[in-house]
Design a protein around this motif. Structure first.
Motif, PDB file in Angstrom:
ATOM      1  N   MET A 195     -24.762   7.031  21.345  1.00 12.88           N
ATOM      2  CA  MET A 195     -24.756   5.591  21.629  1.00 12.88           C
ATOM      3  C   MET A 195     -26.036   5.136  22.314  1.00 12.88           C
ATOM      4  SD  MET A 195     -20.838   4.766  22.681  1.00 12.88           S
ATOM      5  CE  MET A 195     -20.599   6.301  23.552  1.00 12.88           C
ATOM      6  N   THR A 196     -26.760   4.288  21.626  1.00 13.21           N
ATOM      7  CA  THR A 196     -27.947   3.651  22.188  1.00 13.21           C
ATOM      8  C   THR A 196     -27.538   2.760  23.347  1.00 13.21           C
ATOM      9  OG1 THR A 196     -29.152   3.727  20.118  1.00 13.21           O
ATOM     10  CG2 THR A 196     -29.730   1.932  21.627  1.00 13.21           C
ATOM     11  N   LYS A 206     -25.964  13.217  10.926  1.00 10.61           N
ATOM     12  CA  LYS A 206     -24.945  12.167  10.877  1.00 10.61           C
ATOM     13  C   LYS A 206     -25.172  11.304   9.632  1.00 10.61           C
ATOM     14  CE  LYS A 206     -22.641   8.569  13.590  1.00 10.61           C
ATOM     15  NZ  LYS A 206     -22.826   7.464  14.553  1.00 10.61           N
ATOM     16  N   MET A 256     -19.269   9.408   9.322  1.00  6.79           N
ATOM     17  CA  MET A 256     -18.798   8.150   9.902  1.00  6.79           C
ATOM     18  C   MET A 256     -17.965   7.390   8.876  1.00  6.79           C
ATOM     19  SD  MET A 256     -21.387   5.480  11.683  1.00  6.79           S
ATOM     20  CE  MET A 256     -20.815   4.029  12.531  1.00  6.79           C
ATOM     21  N   SER A 298     -15.483  12.669  17.065  1.00  9.20           N
ATOM     22  CA  SER A 298     -16.345  12.088  18.108  1.00  9.20           C
ATOM     23  C   SER A 298     -15.866  10.678  18.428  1.00  9.20           C
ATOM     24  CB  SER A 298     -17.817  12.066  17.681  1.00  9.20           C
ATOM     25  OG  SER A 298     -18.025  11.150  16.643  1.00  9.20           O
ATOM     26  N   MET A 312     -23.432  -3.368  26.763  1.00 10.88           N
ATOM     27  CA  MET A 312     -23.667  -2.151  25.975  1.00 10.88           C
ATOM     28  C   MET A 312     -25.154  -1.801  25.907  1.00 10.88           C
ATOM     29  SD  MET A 312     -20.989  -2.170  22.825  1.00 10.88           S
ATOM     30  CE  MET A 312     -19.292  -1.633  23.093  1.00 10.88           C
ATOM     31  N   TYR A 313     -25.985  -2.830  25.649  1.00 10.44           N
ATOM     32  CA  TYR A 313     -27.421  -2.577  25.445  1.00 10.44           C
ATOM     33  C   TYR A 313     -28.231  -3.234  26.552  1.00 10.44           C
ATOM     34  CZ  TYR A 313     -25.666  -1.544  20.784  1.00 10.44           C
ATOM     35  OH  TYR A 313     -24.962  -1.039  19.733  1.00 10.44           O
ATOM     36  N   ASN A 353     -15.926  10.637  12.630  1.00 10.35           N
ATOM     37  CA  ASN A 353     -16.211   9.569  13.601  1.00 10.35           C
ATOM     38  C   ASN A 353     -15.826   8.204  13.021  1.00 10.35           C
ATOM     39  OD1 ASN A 353     -18.667   7.354  14.117  1.00 10.35           O
ATOM     40  ND2 ASN A 353     -17.786   8.237  15.967  1.00 10.35           N
ATOM     41  N   GLY A 354     -15.463   7.336  13.943  1.00 13.22           N
ATOM     42  CA  GLY A 354     -15.322   5.928  13.573  1.00 13.22           C
ATOM     43  C   GLY A 354     -13.926   5.390  13.717  1.00 13.22           C
ATOM     44  N   GLY A 355     -13.668   4.752  14.850  1.00 12.94           N
ATOM     45  CA  GLY A 355     -12.411   4.033  15.026  1.00 12.94           C
ATOM     46  C   GLY A 355     -11.231   4.881  15.453  1.00 12.94           C
ATOM     47  N   TYR A 356     -11.470   6.119  15.887  1.00 14.64           N
ATOM     48  CA  TYR A 356     -10.340   6.982  16.246  1.00 14.64           C
ATOM     49  C   TYR A 356      -9.817   6.711  17.658  1.00 14.64           C
ATOM     50  CZ  TYR A 356     -11.415   9.733  12.120  1.00 14.64           C
ATOM     51  OH  TYR A 356     -11.633  10.124  10.816  1.00 14.64           O
ATOM     52  N   ALA A 392     -17.183   4.129  21.517  1.00 18.93           N
ATOM     53  CA  ALA A 392     -16.879   3.065  22.482  1.00 18.93           C
ATOM     54  C   ALA A 392     -15.884   3.524  23.553  1.00 18.93           C
ATOM     55  CB  ALA A 392     -16.344   1.849  21.741  1.00 18.93           C
ATOM     56  N   LEU A 402     -17.776   5.467  26.070  1.00 16.68           N
ATOM     57  CA  LEU A 402     -18.657   4.586  26.834  1.00 16.68           C
ATOM     58  C   LEU A 402     -17.888   4.028  28.039  1.00 16.68           C
ATOM     59  CD1 LEU A 402     -20.957   1.918  25.224  1.00 16.68           C
ATOM     60  CD2 LEU A 402     -19.435   1.266  27.046  1.00 16.68           C
ATOM     61  N   HIS A 459     -30.318  11.495  12.790  1.00 15.06           N
ATOM     62  CA  HIS A 459     -29.647  10.207  12.535  1.00 15.06           C
ATOM     63  C   HIS A 459     -30.021   9.761  11.120  1.00 15.06           C
ATOM     64  CE1 HIS A 459     -27.703   6.518  12.952  1.00 15.06           C
ATOM     65  NE2 HIS A 459     -28.220   6.054  14.070  1.00 15.06           N
TER      66      HIS A 459
HETATM   67  C1  LIG Z   1     -23.178   0.745  22.178  1.00 13.06           C
HETATM   68  C2  LIG Z   1     -23.231   1.577  20.931  1.00 13.06           C
HETATM   69  C3  LIG Z   1     -24.422   2.176  20.556  1.00 13.06           C
HETATM   70  C4  LIG Z   1     -24.487   2.991  19.424  1.00 13.06           C
HETATM   71  N1  LIG Z   1     -25.663   3.653  19.135  1.00 13.06           N
HETATM   72  C5  LIG Z   1     -25.672   4.602  18.162  1.00 13.06           C
HETATM   73  C6  LIG Z   1     -26.775   5.479  18.010  1.00 13.06           C
HETATM   74  O1  LIG Z   1     -27.776   5.437  18.754  1.00 13.06           O
HETATM   75  N2  LIG Z   1     -26.712   6.407  17.016  1.00 13.06           N
HETATM   76  C7  LIG Z   1     -25.623   6.502  16.184  1.00 13.06           C
HETATM   77  O2  LIG Z   1     -25.600   7.353  15.304  1.00 13.06           O
HETATM   78  N3  LIG Z   1     -24.573   5.698  16.329  1.00 13.06           N
HETATM   79  C8  LIG Z   1     -24.548   4.771  17.309  1.00 13.06           C
HETATM   80  N4  LIG Z   1     -23.416   4.029  17.518  1.00 13.06           N
HETATM   81  C9  LIG Z   1     -22.232   4.284  16.677  1.00 13.06           C
HETATM   82  C10 LIG Z   1     -21.337   5.327  17.313  1.00 13.06           C
HETATM   83  O3  LIG Z   1     -21.959   6.595  17.372  1.00 13.06           O
HETATM   84  C11 LIG Z   1     -20.061   5.465  16.473  1.00 13.06           C
HETATM   85  O4  LIG Z   1     -20.411   5.843  15.186  1.00 13.06           O
HETATM   86  C12 LIG Z   1     -19.287   4.167  16.417  1.00 13.06           C
HETATM   87  O5  LIG Z   1     -19.198   3.550  17.697  1.00 13.06           O
HETATM   88  C13 LIG Z   1     -17.886   4.399  15.873  1.00 13.06           C
HETATM   89  O6  LIG Z   1     -17.157   5.288  16.708  1.00 13.06           O
HETATM   90  P1  LIG Z   1     -16.052   4.735  17.728  1.00 13.06           P
HETATM   91  O7  LIG Z   1     -15.084   3.900  16.927  1.00 13.06           O
HETATM   92  O8  LIG Z   1     -15.419   5.943  18.323  1.00 13.06           O
HETATM   93  O9  LIG Z   1     -16.771   3.887  18.745  1.00 13.06           O
HETATM   94  C14 LIG Z   1     -23.336   3.189  18.631  1.00 13.06           C
HETATM   95  C15 LIG Z   1     -22.135   2.568  19.004  1.00 13.06           C
HETATM   96  C16 LIG Z   1     -22.062   1.789  20.144  1.00 13.06           C
HETATM   97  C17 LIG Z   1     -20.746   1.192  20.555  1.00 13.06           C
END
Ligand SMILES: Cc1cc2nc3c(=O)[nH]c(=O)nc-3n(C[C@H](O)[C@H](O)[C@H](O)COP(=O)(O)O)c2cc1C
Length: 340
Positions: A4-5, A206, A243, A295, A324-325, A274-277, A298, A301, A154
């Motif tokens: 997460m950036t 990824k 993802m 993984s 977030m950012y 990954n994604g929405g779990y 959010a 975070l 990435h």
């Molecule tokens: C604040 C924020 C920053 C993110 N930055 C990146 C990143 O730098 N690299 C990346 O591959 N995904 C990034 N993502 C996506 C997450 O790695 C992930 O794929 C996405 O949030 C879905 O997973 P989740 O539903 O568990 O949050 C970011 C997501 C969030 C919320």
């Protein structure tokens, strides 16, 4: 913990002590994947994102990896080149580069001067592409020097490797464009070079095969990713991070909705989904037997002690989008632990 950036580095791409705290708070993850880290000055697309190409940046990351290790965690560096997903405003006036001179339409880029239309990027020369492959190799070596346990490329979400993969962003006529084999070449070369640089079972990737964000459109993602995964299967990788679709794709019937079922079954590598779990849907995904890891983005975070909360079925903190950012500790290191 998913990458997460957080955009809290300084102007020179150095992470600071708050970042040490942020990752250390989350060391119970088992495996943390860092925020995306720029592999070169050219790679940068957004302000305040960290780098791993100067001695100072590497030293700053050493503090993070040391603290995470001392707290019992593991941490991979996610390596980033944004390609056309950037803006000259935050690149000292230099245009972003890409496989082809095709601008992203229908979206704006968040710059240090607010949202701006995307510019038409400069198409890379073939020799420059080979140099970027070497930049990834150097960044992987730098990540190990900085104490990371491995690296993740990435290649998702529309950044440079993803731009090379798909038809909408890659109109090249050299060995990096045209056929599926050619469009996969950039990613395959980077992965092989990184394995050569840092060794077996330390390099991961990824992918987001069904995400059209950042104008990433392909007529046949199934054929494309099937080929790519077969190439990756020849290498001794740590895992493949897949993802799920996170955007509506009903108007793209060629995009598989079940990404884990469609692509996770093709690889011999360990699959991270990954994604929405949530805790429950994550467990259901693991029970299917394809993914061996989940993984969480959010949720991690907002919950530094997410594994503990899952274990105890505790209530969860909610992520705050506004923080977030960028910014400081608010929304970064001040999410409460259980009982706080
Ligand atoms: C604040 C924020 C920053 C993110 N930055 C990146 C990143 O730098 N690299 C990346 O591959 N995904 C990034 N993502 C996506 C997450 O790695 C992930 O794929 C996405 O949030 C879905 O997973 P989740 O539903 O568990 O949050 C970011 C997501 C969030 C919320």
């Amino acid at each position: 913990m998913a990458p997460m950036t957080r955009s809290r580095a300084d102007h020179n791409g150095n992470v600071n002590d708050l970042t040490v705290t942020y990752y250390t708070q989350r060391a119970s993850a088992g495996l943390i994947i860092s925020e995306a880290i720029n592999i070169s000055e050219q790679a940068l697309g957004s302000p305040f994102t960290p780098g791993i190409y100067t001695a100072e940046q590497i030293d700053a990351w050493k503090k993070v990896t040391k603290a995470v290790h001392e707290t019992g965690g593991l941490i991979y560096a996610q390596l980033w080149h944004t390609g056309r997903v950037g803006h000259s405003i935050d690149k000292n006036g230099v245009l972003p580069v890409a496989p082809s001179a095709i601008a992203i339409q229908g979206q704006q880029h968040f710059t240090s001067q607010g949202p701006k239309q995307y510019e038409t990027p400069r198409a890379l020369e073939t020799a420059e592409i080979k140099q970027i492959v070497q930049d990834y190799k150097q960044a992987a070596a730098n990540a190990i020097e900085a104490g990371f346990d491995g690296v993740e490329l990435h290649a998702a979400f529309g950044y440079l490797p993803n731009q090379f993969l798909v038809e909408s962003a890659n109109h090249r006529s050299d060995e990096y464009g045209g056929s599926i084999e050619n469009r996969c070449r950039f990613v395959s070369e980077i992965m092989q070079e990184m394995v050569d640089a840092i060794g077996e079972n330390k390099v991961a990737i990824k992918l987001s095969p069904s995400i059209p964000f950042n104008a990433i459109i392909d007529s046949n993602p199934t054929a494309l990713y099937t080929h790519l995964i077969a190439q990756l299967d020849k290498m001794p990788l740590a895992y493949i991070h897949l993802m799920n679709p996170m955007f509506p794709i009903d108007n793209l019937p060629q995009y598989p909705k079940d990404v884990i079922g469609t692509f996770g079954t093709l690889t011999r590598h360990l699959v991270m989904a990954n994604g929405g779990y949530s805790k429950n849907t994550g467990e259901q995904e693991l029970e299917k037997g394809i993914a061996k890891m989940i993984s969480f983005g959010a949720l991690f975070l907002a919950n530094p002690d997410l594994p503990k909360r899952f274990e105890l079925n505790s209530a969860l903190n909610h992520p705050d989008r506004a923080t977030m950012y960028g910014g400081g500790e608010k929304g970064y290191t001040d999410y409460p632990f259980l009982g706080e």
